[in-house]
Design a protein around this motif. Sequence first.
Motif, PDB file in Angstrom:
ATOM      1  N   LYS A 138       0.837  -1.214   0.000  1.00  0.00           N
ATOM      2  CA  LYS A 138       0.000   0.000   0.000  1.00  0.00           C
ATOM      3  C   LYS A 138       0.863   1.252   0.000  1.00  0.00           C
ATOM      4  N   VAL A 139       1.916   1.229   0.828  1.00  0.00           N
ATOM      5  CA  VAL A 139       2.842   2.367   0.889  1.00  0.00           C
ATOM      6  C   VAL A 139       3.528   2.581  -0.453  1.00  0.00           C
ATOM      7  N   SER A 140       3.861   1.481  -1.124  1.00  0.00           N
ATOM      8  CA  SER A 140       4.603   1.575  -2.384  1.00  0.00           C
ATOM      9  C   SER A 140       3.778   2.201  -3.506  1.00  0.00           C
ATOM     10  N   GLU A 141       2.449   2.296  -3.314  1.00  0.00           N
ATOM     11  CA  GLU A 141       1.592   2.906  -4.325  1.00  0.00           C
ATOM     12  C   GLU A 141       1.743   4.431  -4.343  1.00  0.00           C
ATOM     13  N   GLY A 142       2.288   4.981  -3.251  1.00  0.00           N
ATOM     14  CA  GLY A 142       2.470   6.428  -3.176  1.00  0.00           C
ATOM     15  C   GLY A 142       3.741   6.883  -3.874  1.00  0.00           C
ATOM     16  N   ARG A 143       3.988   8.182  -3.805  1.00  0.00           N
ATOM     17  CA  ARG A 143       5.193   8.742  -4.421  1.00  0.00           C
ATOM     18  C   ARG A 143       6.351   8.563  -3.450  1.00  0.00           C
ATOM     19  N   LEU A 144       7.328   7.774  -3.852  1.00  0.00           N
ATOM     20  CA  LEU A 144       8.449   7.455  -2.980  1.00  0.00           C
ATOM     21  C   LEU A 144       9.771   7.700  -3.695  1.00  0.00           C
ATOM     22  N   SER A 145      10.783   7.956  -2.895  1.00  0.00           N
ATOM     23  CA  SER A 145      12.126   8.090  -3.449  1.00  0.00           C
ATOM     24  C   SER A 145      12.638   6.709  -3.839  1.00  0.00           C
ATOM     25  N   LEU A 146      13.682   6.658  -4.634  1.00  0.00           N
ATOM     26  CA  LEU A 146      14.279   5.390  -5.030  1.00  0.00           C
ATOM     27  C   LEU A 146      14.783   4.630  -3.806  1.00  0.00           C
ATOM     28  N   GLU A 147      15.293   5.374  -2.841  1.00  0.00           N
ATOM     29  CA  GLU A 147      15.806   4.756  -1.616  1.00  0.00           C
ATOM     30  C   GLU A 147      14.673   4.097  -0.830  1.00  0.00           C
ATOM     31  N   SER A 148      13.534   4.780  -0.744  1.00  0.00           N
ATOM     32  CA  SER A 148      12.386   4.227  -0.022  1.00  0.00           C
ATOM     33  C   SER A 148      11.846   2.985  -0.720  1.00  0.00           C
ATOM     34  N   LYS A 149      11.816   3.025  -2.046  1.00  0.00           N
ATOM     35  CA  LYS A 149      11.358   1.858  -2.806  1.00  0.00           C
ATOM     36  C   LYS A 149      12.277   0.659  -2.562  1.00  0.00           C
ATOM     37  N   GLU A 150      13.572   0.937  -2.487  1.00  0.00           N
ATOM     38  CA  GLU A 150      14.539  -0.126  -2.232  1.00  0.00           C
ATOM     39  C   GLU A 150      14.352  -0.705  -0.837  1.00  0.00           C
ATOM     40  N   GLN A 151      14.070   0.161   0.136  1.00  0.00           N
ATOM     41  CA  GLN A 151      13.836  -0.308   1.509  1.00  0.00           C
ATOM     42  C   GLN A 151      12.598  -1.195   1.589  1.00  0.00           C
ATOM     43  N   ILE A 152      11.571  -0.862   0.837  1.00  0.00           N
ATOM     44  CA  ILE A 152      10.361  -1.686   0.800  1.00  0.00           C
ATOM     45  C   ILE A 152      10.673  -3.058   0.198  1.00  0.00           C
ATOM     46  N   ARG A 153      11.453  -3.065  -0.894  1.00  0.00           N
ATOM     47  CA  ARG A 153      11.841  -4.327  -1.529  1.00  0.00           C
ATOM     48  C   ARG A 153      12.629  -5.203  -0.548  1.00  0.00           C
ATOM     49  N   ILE A 154      13.522  -4.575   0.211  1.00  0.00           N
ATOM     50  CA  ILE A 154      14.337  -5.300   1.185  1.00  0.00           C
ATOM     51  C   ILE A 154      13.453  -5.907   2.274  1.00  0.00           C
ATOM     52  N   MET A 155      12.518  -5.118   2.793  1.00  0.00           N
ATOM     53  CA  MET A 155      11.655  -5.608   3.873  1.00  0.00           C
ATOM     54  C   MET A 155      10.735  -6.731   3.404  1.00  0.00           C
ATOM     55  N   LEU A 156      10.276  -6.661   2.160  1.00  0.00           N
ATOM     56  CA  LEU A 156       9.454  -7.747   1.613  1.00  0.00           C
ATOM     57  C   LEU A 156      10.266  -9.040   1.544  1.00  0.00           C
ATOM     58  N   ARG A 157      11.537  -8.920   1.172  1.00  0.00           N
ATOM     59  CA  ARG A 157      12.414 -10.108   1.147  1.00  0.00           C
ATOM     60  C   ARG A 157      12.610 -10.631   2.569  1.00  0.00           C
ATOM     61  N   GLU A 158      12.810  -9.735   3.514  1.00  0.00           N
ATOM     62  CA  GLU A 158      13.055 -10.145   4.903  1.00  0.00           C
ATOM     63  C   GLU A 158      11.866 -10.904   5.488  1.00  0.00           C
ATOM     64  N   ILE A 159      10.653 -10.406   5.262  1.00  0.00           N
ATOM     65  CA  ILE A 159       9.492 -11.071   5.868  1.00  0.00           C
ATOM     66  C   ILE A 159       9.231 -12.428   5.224  1.00  0.00           C
ATOM     67  N   ALA A 160       9.553 -12.557   3.926  1.00  0.00           N
ATOM     68  CA  ALA A 160       9.402 -13.859   3.265  1.00  0.00           C
ATOM     69  C   ALA A 160      10.371 -14.877   3.881  1.00  0.00           C
ATOM     70  N   GLU A 161      11.592 -14.440   4.151  1.00  0.00           N
ATOM     71  CA  GLU A 161      12.590 -15.328   4.750  1.00  0.00           C
ATOM     72  C   GLU A 161      12.240 -15.636   6.211  1.00  0.00           C
ATOM     73  N   LEU A 162      11.697 -14.659   6.920  1.00  0.00           N
ATOM     74  CA  LEU A 162      11.284 -14.892   8.309  1.00  0.00           C
ATOM     75  C   LEU A 162      10.171 -15.931   8.378  1.00  0.00           C
TER      76      LEU A 162
END
Length: 209
Positions: A60-84
Amino acid sequence: MAARQEVNHFAMRVHRMFGFIPNLLKISKPDEFSQLFSRIEKYETISDNMEIEIAKYLNKVSEGRLSLESKEQIRIMLREIAELESVADSCYNISRVINRKFQAKEKFTSEQLEHITHMFELCDKSITQMETVLNDPDHTVDPKISLYIEMEINNYRTQLKENNVIDINEQKYDYQTGVNYMDIIGDSEKIGDYAINIVEAHRQVKLTT
């Protein structure tokens, strides 16, 4: 920031779930065993729900206007929760093997229990170090510490796998006991894999080959 806190809380929950497993091997009373096994099952459901809720929030957050850094952080967290969630799955798989053994009234040898206990200790070190990295906003913790633990886990798994074949051939225990034993060791090794995947994702480094 809110999502990062939830991911770290998720990691803490998974670590707590793993902490229940060694006690399953020590319980002899059916009622006590059933109670703890049910608690682990509950944590597995909680883990599934946490992964889904955090993922929904991040998407939901990723649908908004985000910086490239924020988009990368979202991608990282999605990977982390899948591994958790994969860590939680392995915890549940281990508990199911122990449950099958318990219901069949089968017993591991004292040597097998000693090896399983040591492997659990190594996994706990791995998860603890993973949490340390996740809770290190300034990136002062050396991620290679996780790699050294992972190498120790892999080497121990290989050693036990080789010894298991010899022990079965020498009839120290039957084949099915060896299968259950290796299932526990195998899923424990996977926990180490998932933990280091999280460290790699979080720090954006490649530690394993």
